[in-house]
Enzyme design. Structure first.
Site, PDB file in Angstrom:
ATOM      1  N   ALA A 115      37.397 -34.810  40.298  1.00 60.06           N
ATOM      2  CA  ALA A 115      36.901 -35.814  41.529  1.00 60.06           C
ATOM      3  C   ALA A 115      35.817 -35.249  42.403  1.00 60.06           C
ATOM      4  O   ALA A 115      35.262 -35.783  43.306  1.00 60.06           O
ATOM      5  CB  ALA A 115      38.206 -36.122  42.462  1.00 60.06           C
ATOM      6  N   SER A 116      35.569 -34.016  41.958  1.00 61.39           N
ATOM      7  CA  SER A 116      34.500 -33.257  42.910  1.00 61.39           C
ATOM      8  C   SER A 116      32.921 -33.258  42.580  1.00 61.39           C
ATOM      9  O   SER A 116      32.145 -32.968  43.614  1.00 61.39           O
ATOM     10  CB  SER A 116      34.665 -31.740  42.857  1.00 61.39           C
ATOM     11  OG  SER A 116      34.446 -31.143  41.540  1.00 61.39           O
ATOM     12  N   SER A 117      32.564 -33.964  41.406  1.00 64.93           N
ATOM     13  CA  SER A 117      31.226 -34.091  41.157  1.00 64.93           C
ATOM     14  C   SER A 117      31.197 -35.149  40.320  1.00 64.93           C
ATOM     15  O   SER A 117      31.864 -35.610  39.492  1.00 64.93           O
ATOM     16  CB  SER A 117      30.776 -32.709  40.895  1.00 64.93           C
ATOM     17  OG  SER A 117      30.995 -32.313  39.809  1.00 64.93           O
TER      18      SER A 117
ATOM     19  N   PHE B 193      38.311 -28.269  39.926  1.00 68.73           N
ATOM     20  CA  PHE B 193      38.438 -26.695  39.737  1.00 68.73           C
ATOM     21  C   PHE B 193      36.919 -26.292  40.603  1.00 68.73           C
ATOM     22  O   PHE B 193      35.985 -26.429  39.937  1.00 68.73           O
ATOM     23  CB  PHE B 193      38.333 -26.387  38.193  1.00 68.73           C
ATOM     24  CG  PHE B 193      38.584 -24.949  37.861  1.00 68.73           C
ATOM     25  CD1 PHE B 193      39.996 -24.802  37.977  1.00 68.73           C
ATOM     26  CD2 PHE B 193      37.745 -23.892  37.666  1.00 68.73           C
ATOM     27  CE1 PHE B 193      40.414 -23.255  37.678  1.00 68.73           C
ATOM     28  CE2 PHE B 193      38.008 -22.758  37.559  1.00 68.73           C
ATOM     29  CZ  PHE B 193      39.494 -22.270  37.614  1.00 68.73           C
ATOM     30  N   GLU B 194      36.990 -25.810  41.762  1.00 66.38           N
ATOM     31  CA  GLU B 194      35.911 -25.426  42.489  1.00 66.38           C
ATOM     32  C   GLU B 194      36.255 -24.049  43.215  1.00 66.38           C
ATOM     33  O   GLU B 194      37.402 -23.697  43.326  1.00 66.38           O
ATOM     34  CB  GLU B 194      35.609 -26.553  43.290  1.00 66.38           C
ATOM     35  CG  GLU B 194      35.424 -27.993  42.885  1.00 66.38           C
ATOM     36  CD  GLU B 194      34.123 -27.856  42.052  1.00 66.38           C
ATOM     37  OE1 GLU B 194      33.133 -27.098  42.183  1.00 66.38           O
ATOM     38  OE2 GLU B 194      33.639 -28.909  41.239  1.00 66.38           O
TER      39      GLU B 194
ATOM     40  N   TYR C  77      30.217 -41.412  26.256  1.00 63.91           N
ATOM     41  CA  TYR C  77      29.042 -41.684  26.018  1.00 63.91           C
ATOM     42  C   TYR C  77      28.870 -41.902  24.553  1.00 63.91           C
ATOM     43  O   TYR C  77      29.476 -41.199  23.726  1.00 63.91           O
ATOM     44  CB  TYR C  77      27.976 -40.593  26.367  1.00 63.91           C
ATOM     45  CG  TYR C  77      26.585 -40.898  26.241  1.00 63.91           C
ATOM     46  CD1 TYR C  77      25.686 -41.786  27.083  1.00 63.91           C
ATOM     47  CD2 TYR C  77      25.775 -40.104  25.652  1.00 63.91           C
ATOM     48  CE1 TYR C  77      24.753 -42.136  27.209  1.00 63.91           C
ATOM     49  CE2 TYR C  77      24.382 -40.519  25.260  1.00 63.91           C
ATOM     50  CZ  TYR C  77      23.982 -41.590  26.056  1.00 63.91           C
ATOM     51  OH  TYR C  77      22.524 -41.636  25.923  1.00 63.91           O
TER      52      TYR C  77
ATOM     53  N   TYR D 192      24.322 -35.884  20.436  1.00 62.96           N
ATOM     54  CA  TYR D 192      25.553 -36.290  21.204  1.00 62.96           C
ATOM     55  C   TYR D 192      26.565 -36.952  20.227  1.00 62.96           C
ATOM     56  O   TYR D 192      27.632 -36.290  19.749  1.00 62.96           O
ATOM     57  CB  TYR D 192      25.182 -37.322  22.083  1.00 62.96           C
ATOM     58  CG  TYR D 192      26.343 -37.051  23.207  1.00 62.96           C
ATOM     59  CD1 TYR D 192      26.130 -36.721  24.488  1.00 62.96           C
ATOM     60  CD2 TYR D 192      27.331 -38.170  23.023  1.00 62.96           C
ATOM     61  CE1 TYR D 192      27.100 -36.752  25.485  1.00 62.96           C
ATOM     62  CE2 TYR D 192      28.471 -37.871  23.860  1.00 62.96           C
ATOM     63  CZ  TYR D 192      28.340 -37.304  25.154  1.00 62.96           C
ATOM     64  OH  TYR D 192      29.354 -37.151  26.118  1.00 62.96           O
TER      65      TYR D 192
ATOM     66  N   LYS E 106      34.421 -37.255  21.982  1.00 63.39           N
ATOM     67  CA  LYS E 106      34.591 -38.616  22.210  1.00 63.39           C
ATOM     68  C   LYS E 106      35.353 -39.613  21.354  1.00 63.39           C
ATOM     69  O   LYS E 106      36.134 -40.434  21.967  1.00 63.39           O
ATOM     70  CB  LYS E 106      33.331 -39.112  22.684  1.00 63.39           C
ATOM     71  CG  LYS E 106      32.460 -38.271  24.015  1.00 63.39           C
ATOM     72  CD  LYS E 106      33.575 -38.423  25.132  1.00 63.39           C
ATOM     73  CE  LYS E 106      32.659 -37.772  26.363  1.00 63.39           C
ATOM     74  NZ  LYS E 106      33.615 -37.348  27.500  1.00 63.39           N
TER      75      LYS E 106
END
Ligand code: NAI
Ligand code: NA
Length: 395
Positions: free
Chosen positions: A48-50, A73-74, A223, A233, A242
């Site tokens: 959720a942080s970035s 995880f920060e 993606y 990719y 993916k």
């Protein structure tokens, strides 16, 4: 303390906490300008942080009034530095959400661990009851398995080696980069870290703990990209992961059937994030794509992409809008043949001398700096940052 950006290759070594606040506020303003929609009320966001996870959380809280539990995880402030951008994003998001009367809880720790899953379950039971949506947006190079074994993902191709110009954000220049073919173990390990296994473990644990509301939905981000990027990719180690994620969506979807719930994969557009800036050669495609899409007025940043996903393609008037493979296609504009033929015409011409003229590498760089709280409009970067008061803030 005055903070100057420290960029190393394609990695930011520091952040500007006050700039991070401006970046979060900018995303909130963008969601408010787009207008409200009827979305889920209680949401768990993993990652959720970035990047996409943060943009998802902002879109859901400020677009649909959702209460959220965010996991990431920060690093906080320590003798090693002020901490990571994501640490401050969590703080500024929570403050802004609480100001509007929303619940916003941050759990910091290893989302791959059973211990954190249990913590999240306890937290959901106590504060949210159940959740209506689970967003899976982790990007990591390392997964510690429940048995303690450490598995690392790699960014390699498969089949033939691939090389091309890559972007060095530190020097603002292009450098030759090459991807070697992965070994079968490296492919397997990347699938273990970035595939769907952990997503399924989360949904299983939440369902067993009765934390999923009737009609619950879950979405993970993927993606695919155009053929020109397949060696980087889709046919690379990450592409295998993916593919596994897509297959896992079907397994989870069956599991959720008894709740009337659904699991989806949203195939997104290539965007500048901490994770994508790190993929060899891809940022050159990204700079060209940004130039072409801006020129045609169809560019979206992380926040516009996530706002459109929830407001139009998951919780809009037509419910979930997916293709024949049950994939939600947020890459519709990127894969427009007119866009791709314009990018393909430019890509072979790119050199270190002309890349700025051919693509929007200034815009890409700006987005990258903003991820770390730098170069945001309205922030006085000459003003000293009050480290002591920042250290008191908790996520
Ligand atoms: P990001 O690096 O900005 O965000 C990753 C998030 O995962 C952060 O919140 C981080 O704290 C969290 N995280 C990492 N390891 C963790 C751990 N062990 N425990 C708890 N949290 C952890 O990356 P981005 O780009 O937002 O990626 C999210 C997803 O979107 C990934 O699956 C990525 O493949 C996918 N995606 C990204 C695209 C892009 O262009 N950036 C395009 C399409 C899909
Ligand atoms: Na994310």
């Amino acid at each position: 303390m005055i903070i100057h950006p420290q960029i190393q290759g394609c990695v930011a070594r520091n952040c500007h906490p006050i700039g991070c606040r401006a970046a979060v506020q900018q995303q909130i303003a963008s969601v408010k300008a787009a207008g409200p929609f009827n979305g889920p009320r209680r949401v768990l966001v993993l990652g959720a942080s970035s990047g996409f996870g943060l943009a998802s959380r902002i879109a859901l809280t400020f677009g649909a009034g959702a209460d959220t539990l965010g996991i990431s995880f920060e690093r906080g402030p320590s003798d090693k530095g002020l901490g990571s951008a994501g640490w401050y994003n969590n703080i500024w998001f929570r403050q802004a959400a609480e100001q509007e009367g929303r619940i916003a809880i941050n759990l910091i720790g290893d989302a791959f661990s059973d211990a954190l899953r249990q913590q999240a379950i306890d937290c959901i039971r106590q504060q949210l009851g159940q959740v209506d949506l689970v967003v899976y947006s982790l990007a990591s190079g390392l997964r510690v398995l429940p048995d303690g074994r450490q598995v690392r993902s790699v960014l390699k191709t498969t089949g033939q080696p691939f090389s091309g110009w890559g972007l060095d954000l530190e020097q603002d220049t292009l450098v030759q980069q090459s991807l070697s073919p992965a070994t079968p173990e490296e492919i397997r390990d990347t699938v273990t870290v970035m595939g769907g296994e952990d997503w399924q473990l989360w949904l299983q644990a939440l369902q067993q703990a009765d934390c999923l509301a009737p009609g619950v939905q879950t979405v993970a981000y993927s993606y695919i990209g155009p053929e020109s990027t397949y060696p980087l990719y889709r046919d690379g180690t990450i592409g295998y992961a993916k593919e596994h994620l897509h297959a896992t969506a079907e397994t989870i979807n069956l599991q959720l059937a008894e709740l009337g719930g659904h699991a989806w994969v949203s195939v997104c557009k290539a965007l500048v994030t901490k994770a994508s800036a790190y993929i060899p050669v891809l940022p050159v495609y990204l700079g060209l794509l940004m130039g072409v899409m801006k020129e045609r007025g169809v560019h979206e940043g992380c926040i516009e992409q996530m706002q459109r996903l929830f407001a139009a393609k998951m919780y809009g008037p037509h419910g979930v809008v997916a293709d024949g493979n049950r994939l939600i296609r947020m890459d519709d504009h990127e894969l427009d043949p007119a866009i791709q033929s314009a990018v393909s015409a430019l890509w072979p011409k790119v050199t270190p001398d002309n890349f700025h003229a051919l693509g929007d590498f200034a815009g890409l760089r700006q987005d990258f700096m903003e991820l770390n709280g730098f170069e945001l409009p309205g922030v006085d970067y000459g003003a000293p940052v009050d480290v002591a008061s920042l250290t008191e803030l908790l996520p």
